[in-house]
Structures are given as C-alpha cells and as structure tokens.
Design an enzyme around this catalytic site. Structure first.
Site, PDB file in Angstrom:
ATOM      1  CB  SER A  58      -0.899   0.004   1.243  1.00 28.38           C
ATOM      2  OG  SER A  58      -1.550   1.239   1.386  1.00 28.38           O
ATOM      3  N   GLY A  59       0.392   2.294  -0.675  1.00 29.56           N
ATOM      4  CA  GLY A  59       1.076   3.570  -0.681  1.00 29.56           C
ATOM      5  C   GLY A  59       0.457   4.502   0.338  1.00 29.56           C
ATOM      6  CB  ILE A  60       1.642   7.645   1.968  1.00 29.73           C
ATOM      7  CG1 ILE A  60       2.001   8.529   0.772  1.00 29.73           C
ATOM      8  CG2 ILE A  60       2.874   6.998   2.568  1.00 29.73           C
ATOM      9  CD1 ILE A  60       2.895   9.694   1.157  1.00 29.73           C
ATOM     10  CE1 TYR A 115      14.202  13.499 -16.576  1.00 31.53           C
ATOM     11  CE2 TYR A 115      15.370  11.405 -16.727  1.00 31.53           C
ATOM     12  CZ  TYR A 115      14.306  12.150 -16.255  1.00 31.53           C
ATOM     13  OH  TYR A 115      13.356  11.561 -15.454  1.00 31.53           O
TER      14      TYR A 115
END
Length: 675
Positions: free
Chosen positions: A65-67, A218
């Site tokens: 799960s992410g925040i 980049y």
C-alpha cells in the site's frame, strides 16, 4: 539515484539520529514525531461532514500500500467522505472494498484520474464539479520517482507533468468548488501538497524552464527533485493568492518521510535495496501518511498556510523553495503550459477558476469573434504537418473550442469551408462560419462589412490576423503597395473597422455589458521599417522599395493603429480595448514569397521556430484572458506585456498615420461618431 539513497542513509544514521530515525525519534512541538502514525495524529478528531479528494497513483492495499491509500483509509476512519482519484480503476475498487471491509461506515468513492494527462485531469474535475459534491480538503499526493527519461501524453517531462503540472491544473479547476464550500460551511478548506526532502536535490539552476522536456542533461533524481521543489513553490504561491483574496483556504506542503513503498520501482537497484533494509530504517506507510493526515485534519494547523511540514511538525524548506519570484515564475510558466495544451499541441485555454487568481475562464457561448485569415490557407489536414498551418486558422479553432461563435474572413471561400469542416469534425459543438474577405481590395472589405452588419450578428472580438511577408513589389487592386495594403488594418481595413464594425462592437459591448476587444497581430519586425518609419510620400514608389522594410513598415502601422484606436476608445468611454502583439517567429507559409527563406524554414523551422499552436497562443491570450481585462494600448509578446519600439509609441506618428489611412480608405464623407 544511488547518491540520493546514500544521502538518505547518511541522514538516517547521522549524529542526529535520535531526531531523524523514526525508531529513536523525539516528539516535536506538535506532540508528534516521525514514529507517529496517521491514526495517532488524528486520534479523537471528527471529520464528519467533510469531503476530501486524495490523488492516488497506484491504489494498492496490504503490504504494498502507498501513503495515498493509507491517507484515504484514515480520513474515512475519521468520518471524512473520501473521493480517491486513481489511474487504475480496478485497483481503486479493490482499495475501496478493503477500506469498507475494515470500516463499514466509511464513505469512499473512486474516480479515474491520470495526472500525467491534462485531458484526464480536466475530465476528472468536470465530473467532480458536475456531481454537486462539496470539497473541503484536496490532498495532492500521487507521484512518481526517478523514472528514466519519458514524456507525458502532453509532451512534458513525465515527473514534472505527473508530480506538479497535473496537480497544478487539478487544484485550479477545483478552486471555485473549494471556495464555495468554505464560504457556505464556514469551515476552513485545506490544500495539502505532498512534496519531499528531495526538493533539496535538483538541477543546479533550480527548475529548467527552458529545457524542461529535453533529454540532454536529464537526470532522473534531479528531475524528481525539480518536481518536488515545484510542489513547495506551488503551495506557497497558492497561500499568497489566498491571503490576498481573503479566501478561507490554506495551502501547505510536506515531506512524508523516507518510506518503504513502490515509489522506487523505476530503479531496480534501489528497489531491491529498499525491499531488504527499508523496513528496518525507513518509515512504514502508516507513519508516512501521518504528516499528510495531520496537516489535513489537525486543529493545530488551523489558519496555518504557506508552510512546510516534516514529521507532523513545522520545518524549514530550502532557500529556493522560499523564493517568491521563483514561485511566481513557476506559476506563470505552469499557467502557460496548462492554458495552451491540447492533444499534445499548444494554444488551448481552459476554465481554471475565478478572480483574484490569475486564471483564464472559459469564454461565454454568446461571444462572437471575427478572425481574418491569410490569403492562402493551409488546411488542418492529416496529410500536412500541423506546424505549417496558419495561426489564424489555429486561433479560430481554439476560440471555437472555448465556445466563441467564430466568423472567419477568408479570401478563398472553398478553403475556408474546408477549415470549418475540419474544426467542426474535431469539435462538433463549434459555432463557426466563413465569409469572403480579400483584405487587398477595398470593395471586398466594404462588402464583407455590409454583409456582416446586415446579418444582425453581435461582435465581441475583432482579430486582425491575416498577413503576407517580404513579398516582391506589387500594387493592390486599389493601387496601394501590396504589403502595406494587406497587412495593416491601419491602412487597408480601417474603413471596415472604424466605419462599419466598430459601431456593431460598441453596441454589443453596451448591450451585453461585456468588454469588446480588438487584437492586431503585429510583429517584432515593426522595429525594422524604413529609416523614418513610414514612407507617407513614397508609399507606392518602386524606387527604394525593400520587401523586409516594407513588411516592417506595415507591422509598425499595426501597433500605431492599435494605440491610436485605444486612445479614441478611451476618450469616448467605449467599453472596448485595442492591443497589438508579436506572435513569435513561426514556421508557417508566411515566407512563401522568398524561396530561399521558405526552403530553409521548411527544413529547420520546426526545430528552431515556434509552431502555429504556440504562435496562436498570444492572440488567444489577448483575446480571451481575464488578465487582459481593461488593458488597452499595449503591446504583447509571449503572452506578456512587452515594450514596443520608440517609433511605435510616437503619438504624433500614430495620429498622422490615422489621418493618412482615412484618406486612403476613401471614407467619402462618412463621418465617424465616437459618442
């Protein structure tokens, strides 16, 4: 990327580890620390009656799960109605079901949102606003990190597009809703932007405005740091706007902490390292979501705005992050990107909000604009590269896209109809007409004006765009040097504009209570006319003729005409403005009279010149943008006010040109009433 991870680890194991490491952390002034969880920092808080949007890139559940998902879960736990903006609807539904299984009373909805696509952002905002939902909290959380060089669907560097620009547009599109909700509920609205300590690790100059989407130079981590700096600057600039407006909304940014999520998925080395040691030295998602939930819900943060938070406490961002001028520059830069992007091209506007934020509004459907197009139109055909199309055609397309009823004045009616069909095919709701207009013929101008006025149409916008450049010496049908005749409404179309269409514009402005605008497309070439500016006594003489100087003379006339017209309108108290502009050096067929230049442009133009979408941007800005309201007698370049030449600001020269043009137009006793 390795250097950044090394810096994070050094930071974690530094001499100040008792303050930095979550398992050895100390509580700050708020009473919380880096080890506090989202549930802990919101304990006892009732969020019932509040509605929040949480942007979530990947709505995973469980260990991965992410925040964003954890933030949504905890807000729902506290009674907040949560709307998750997710890219993957299937994953979003799964996350919703998981939350509801744990919290049966939770109010959670999901809507599709791809922050790397401006079209997706617009669709999300439109659907949300149309649903009638209020909005108290906006959590700009979703993000990507350290990706290899990629461009978004709108041809913008992917990390900047996803982490900053998508959220920038989303915020602006939802502002009216937030302001209305705050006003009606008497409850402070909060905008929370999830940044990172990585805002300290970026390109040497800060933000590569001129090289944003270039592959050369980049750096995946510097680009990430650039996007995170943009997050802080965006929050700070929003806060300043809200203070000036007196809006009951705050804006803050934060660093959630170094967290064991899948944010490192684009670097297999770092991802592997994090997966093995991260759980021992980094925060978990429950701790990572704590600062977001704290800033979003905690009463300690009431009235706090324009601040940066770390570990649920106030912290100090970098000097660059506090640079007011840089924040304003980023705001304007971002506005230009979101205003004019459409299907990977430039020159679109969008309904982004309301005063006092300098945001463009969608033009009202009842507005009518007249756009004059070049002698020879290049169709918007898939067979042709779009960069060689004319800016008049693109201007007409974008105005129609914004709901304006557009009347194109074209020399070739058949070509005009093809343009109309192409625009309507792209935009079925477009209101667009084509009428014959040859600007090199006085008779054609009179006929056009007569037909337009007889039709009973209103007129809000008059865009004098059509032109030719550097033509060989020629005379028009009225025996006037061709470039001057065709390019300058001050010479050629003045009779039509002043004696015919101007009365219609004044009447429209008076009856509709809406400011009318006249836009003259000039050029920086107005700085290189003949030595004395305009050859009044030798206008049609072949001797001494220079195709470039003649073009510059006609462009100087454009600026002088707009300035003198503005002075007349101001003296009259008319609700009309008149301005001129430089569209930029554009790769179009404008150079068709010079085979060498045309050949060079056809090969190199698309690499070094502006395309027509960028060129039309300035015209559309001056014609429609609320920032230009009430502004008259000015010269614009790159969608900003600029300084024209000394000759262009010469009042006596402008008045002399006005009188000279009137004689050329052969008004035949037709007097103009400025009352």
């Amino acid at each position: 990327a390795c250097q950044y991870l090394f810096d994070c680890l050094v930071d974690l194991f530094s001499a100040r580890k008792e303050e930095k490491m979550w398992f050895l952390s100390r509580k700050g002034a708020s009473g919380f620390s880096s080890s506090s969880t989202a549930e802990e920092v919101t304990s006892g808080i009732d969020g019932s009656g509040l509605t929040a949007i949480v942007t979530v890139l990947t709505a995973n559940t469980g260990a991965s799960s992410g925040i964003g998902t954890e933030t949504a879960r905890v807000l729902a736990l506290r009674g907040v109605h949560v709307v998750m903006g997710v890219r993957n609807m299937a994953a979003g539904k799964e996350a919703k079901e998981t939350i509801l299984k744990e919290i049966p009373a939770a109010k959670v909805d999901i809507l599709e949102l791809d922050l790397s696509s401006l079209a997706s952002v617009r669709k999300f905002a439109s659907e949300y606003n149309s649903s009638g939902r209020p909005l108290n909290l906006l959590i700009n959380n979703a993000g990507i990190m350290a990706t290899p060089f990629m461009l978004s669907k709108d041809n913008i560097e992917l990390q900047f597009a996803t982490n900053h620009l998508g959220h920038f547009l989303l915020t602006n599109l939802l502002l009216d809703n937030m302001k209305k909700t705050a006003h009606e509920t008497k409850t402070e609205g909060r905008i929370v932007i999830v940044s990172s300590e990585a805002h300290r690790y970026l390109y040497r100059g800060g933000i590569r405005f001129d090289k944003l989407s270039e592959k050369a130079g980049y750096s995946s981590m510097s680009a990430y740091g650039q996007s995170k700096l943009a997050n802080v600057l965006h929050a700070n600039e929003l806060a300043r706007h809200f203070k000036e407006d007196g809006a009951e909304i705050t804006a803050n940014s934060l660093h959630p902490g170094a967290i064991t999520t899948n944010l490192f998925r684009h670097s297999s080395f770092i991802e592997g390292l994090v997966s093995r040691v991260g759980k021992y030295v980094f925060k978990n998602v429950q701790q990572g979501a704590a600062t977001t939930c704290y800033v979003a819900l905690h009463p300690q943060v009431k009235g706090v705005t324009g601040e940066y938070f770390v570990d649920s406490n106030l912290a100090k961002a970098t000097a660059l992050a506090g640079d007011v001028q840089l924040a304003r520059g980023l705001w304007d830069f971002s506005m230009n990107l979101v205003q004019y992007k459409i299907c990977g091209f430039l020159a679109e506007k969008e309904h982004l909000g309301s005063h006092p934020l300098p945001l463009p509004r969608k033009s009202p459907m009842e507005s009518t604009a007249l756009v004059s197009l070049p002698l020879s139109l290049v169709m918007l055909s898939p067979m042709l590269p779009l960069w060689i199309s004319g800016i008049g055609t693109e201007t007409a397309r974008v105005l129609a896209l914004r709901g304006v009823h557009v009347v194109m004045g074209v020399r070739n009616v058949a070509a005009g109809k093809e343009v109309k069909e192409a625009i309507v095919k792209d935009n079925p709701a477009a209101k667009i007409d084509a009428m014959e207009l040859d600007l090199s013929s006085m008779a054609s101008v009179r006929k056009f004006a007569s037909e337009y006025c007889s039709a009973g149409r209103p007129l809000n916008l008059l865009i004098n765009n059509a032109g030719i450049m550097a033509s060989p010496y020629m005379l028009s049908k009225d025996n006037i040097e061709f470039t001057v005749c065709h390019k300058s409404p001050g010479y050629r179309s003045h009779f039509l504009l002043r004696n015919q269409l101007l009365d219609t514009m004044k009447k429209t402005a008076h009856q509709s209570k809406k400011e009318g605008r006249i836009v003259n497309v000039s050029s920086e070439a107005h700085r290189v006319p003949y030595r004395k500016g305009i050859r009044f006594h030798k206008l049609n003489d072949r001797a001494g003729y220079s195709s470039i100087c003649s073009y510059g003379q006609s462009k100087l006339a454009n600026v002088l005409h707009a300035n003198e017209l503005a002075r007349h309108l101001e003296e009259d108290g008319a609700e009309l403005t008149a301005n001129s502009l430089h569209p930029g050096i554009i790769a179009t067929n404008l150079f068709r009279h010079n085979s060498i230049v045309e050949g060079l442009v056809s090969r190199l133009g698309k690499y070094v010149f502006k395309n027509v979408q960028q060129g039309a941007a300035k015209t559309c800005y001056v014609a429609l943008h609320p920032q230009v309201k009430g502004i008259s007698c000015e010269y614009f370049a790159d969608s900003n006010m600029a300084k024209s030449s000394t000759l262009a600001r010469d009042l006596q020269l402008a008045r002399r040109l006005w009188d000279f043009s009137m004689k050329l137009a052969e008004a035949r006793g037709s007097q103009v009433s400025w009352s």
